[in-house]
Design a protein around this motif. Structure first.
Motif, short mmCIF file in Angstrom:
data_model
loop_
_atom_site.label_atom_id
_atom_site.label_comp_id
_atom_site.label_asym_id
_atom_site.label_seq_id
_atom_site.Cartn_x
_atom_site.Cartn_y
_atom_site.Cartn_z
N GLY A 126 16.30 -10.54 -4.50
CA GLY A 126 16.50 -11.72 -3.68
C GLY A 126 15.43 -11.83 -2.62
N ASP A 127 15.76 -12.56 -1.54
CA ASP A 127 14.78 -12.83 -0.50
C ASP A 127 14.84 -11.86 0.67
N SER A 128 15.66 -10.82 0.58
CA SER A 128 15.79 -9.88 1.69
C SER A 128 14.47 -9.17 1.94
N PRO A 129 14.02 -9.12 3.21
CA PRO A 129 12.76 -8.44 3.51
C PRO A 129 12.90 -6.93 3.66
N ASP A 130 14.14 -6.41 3.68
CA ASP A 130 14.36 -4.98 3.85
C ASP A 130 13.86 -4.21 2.64
N CYS A 131 13.12 -3.13 2.91
CA CYS A 131 12.59 -2.29 1.84
C CYS A 131 13.41 -1.00 1.74
N VAL A 132 13.14 -0.24 0.70
CA VAL A 132 13.83 1.03 0.49
C VAL A 132 13.57 1.95 1.68
N ARG A 176 0.82 -1.21 0.00
CA ARG A 176 0.00 0.00 0.00
C ARG A 176 0.85 1.26 0.00
N LEU A 177 1.96 1.22 0.73
CA LEU A 177 2.83 2.39 0.83
C LEU A 177 3.91 2.41 -0.26
N GLN A 178 3.82 1.45 -1.19
CA GLN A 178 4.75 1.37 -2.31
C GLN A 178 6.21 1.36 -1.83
N LEU A 179 6.49 0.35 -1.01
CA LEU A 179 7.82 0.17 -0.44
C LEU A 179 8.47 -1.04 -1.09
N PRO A 180 9.22 -0.87 -2.15
CA PRO A 180 9.83 -2.00 -2.85
C PRO A 180 11.02 -2.55 -2.07
N PRO A 181 11.44 -3.79 -2.35
CA PRO A 181 12.62 -4.35 -1.70
C PRO A 181 13.85 -3.49 -1.97
#
Length: 361
Positions: free
Chosen positions: A76-82, A67-72
């Protein structure tokens, strides 16, 4: 009440009150300061930054990241977003600025256009099912916020060791830190155990009456709420409310149950149990199927399915079926005692193992 439950509830109460808590990754693991995102203030962030690495992250469910348009942040599989800053802050790095950004990430009123990218706070997409799906700090933080009724967004950051500031704090130092600052402490394994005890671990899917060689059977299908394990409750004959009936707990063995392998006792135990039920005019089998590859003694049975999931699965199936009392058989060494302890914690009466009985509604 179990001591571990007390620690979990104390932490949940603190989170609900807008306070930080210490979350540990087991007895000797890393420790994190965790707080509800919507409780972020300049004072709380000042305390957090002072005692942690300062690498502040916010656990968010996947639908909020979308919803907040937070891409990785990377492939890869990292859950951290921009990383982000909320509009209206200064440089974004101060405790006050980061508190506003974290609070914004925890607010349903925030929209994607309110966030600047990159920034100074890292959103982290939590795995489905929280700590029951992935035993990570982000999942623990989100679970605590949810249990506290403060949404599913939570800030978290590693606590730095005071004895050796180039390392993160571990073990006893985390307890000392929590005592000094009056903070609740809870471990991720404790949170996992608490959720398994207090949240249903199976869901009833279907029911049918099937004719079998042991008599007409009422078969009820269950599925794990977390994972793809599927199980059956097979009720033979009469099993009304308040009527004690024999109970047999059986873990699937493809080779023994289906092909009649003599390499194990699985198939013969199941057949013997059904024979007794047919002779006695009634009984119940809980047939458990582990997630993943089927269990098959002598073929690919490198794991103990009974130890993996049996206690929680059996407990919640018995609750759903209206079982009020059981007696566990000792024909499988160690198995009955494990179940005895787990089931007794759930409030179901369980005499010491010697025979197998239940009452189903």
């Amino acid at each position: 009440m179990k001591t571990t439950d007390v620690r979990v509830r104390r932490a949940v109460t603190a989170i609900a009150a807008g306070q930080a808590v210490v979350v540990t990754d087991g007895a000797d693991g890393d420790g994190f300061l965790v707080f509800a995102a919507d409780a972020a203030t300049a004072g709380l962030l000042h305390f957090t930054i002072r005692h942690t690495s300062g690498f502040l992250r916010v656990a968010l469910p996947g639908n909020e990241c979308a919803r907040l348009q937070l891409p990785p942040m990377c492939h890869g599989d990292s859950p951290d977003c921009v990383s982000v800053d909320v509009s209206g802050t200064g440089t974004g790095i101060s405790a006050s600025d980061r508190a506003k950004t974290i609070a914004a990430l925890g607010s349903a009123a925030t929209v994607a256009a309110d966030l600047h990218r990159p920034g100074h706070v890292i959103p982290v997409q939590v795995r489905p099912d929280g700590v029951l799906g992935q035993r990570g700090a982000a999942e623990a933080a989100a679970d605590l916020a949810r249990l506290a009724g403060r949404g599913q967004a939570a800030g978290f950051c590693e606590i730095v060791s005071r004895r050796n500031p180039v390392l993160v704090a571990r073990g006893g130092e985390l307890i000392e830190f929590a005592v000094e600052h009056g903070l609740a402490v809870v471990s991720i394994p404790e949170l996992v155990a608490y959720r398994r005890r207090t949240e249903p671990q199976v869901i009833r899917l279907t029911e049918a009456v099937i004719p079998t060689w042991a008599g007409s059977a009422r078969v009820i299908g269950f599925r794990n709420t977390h994972g793809d394990g599927e199980h059956l409750a097979v009720i033979v004959g009469i099993a009304g409310a308040g009527v004690p009936v024999p109970l047999h707990i059986h873990v699937e063995c493809l080779t023994g149950d289906v092909f009649g392998s003599c390499a194990c006792r699985c198939g013969s135990e199941l057949r013997d149990a059904l024979s007794r039920m047919a002779a006695q005019g009634g009984g119940m089998v809980l047939y458990l199927r582990p997630s993943g590859a089927p269990r098959a003694c002598g073929l690919f049975d490198g794991r103990s399915a009974r130890e993996e999931f049996t206690s929680e699965t059996v407990t919640w199936m018995l609750r759903d079926l209206g079982v009020y009392a059981i007696r566990l058989s000792d024909d499988v060494p160690g198995f009955g005692l494990v179940l005895f302890g787990a089931i007794r914690q759930s409030g179901i009466e369980s005499p010491l193992p010697d025979a197998t009985w239940a009452a189903a509604g």
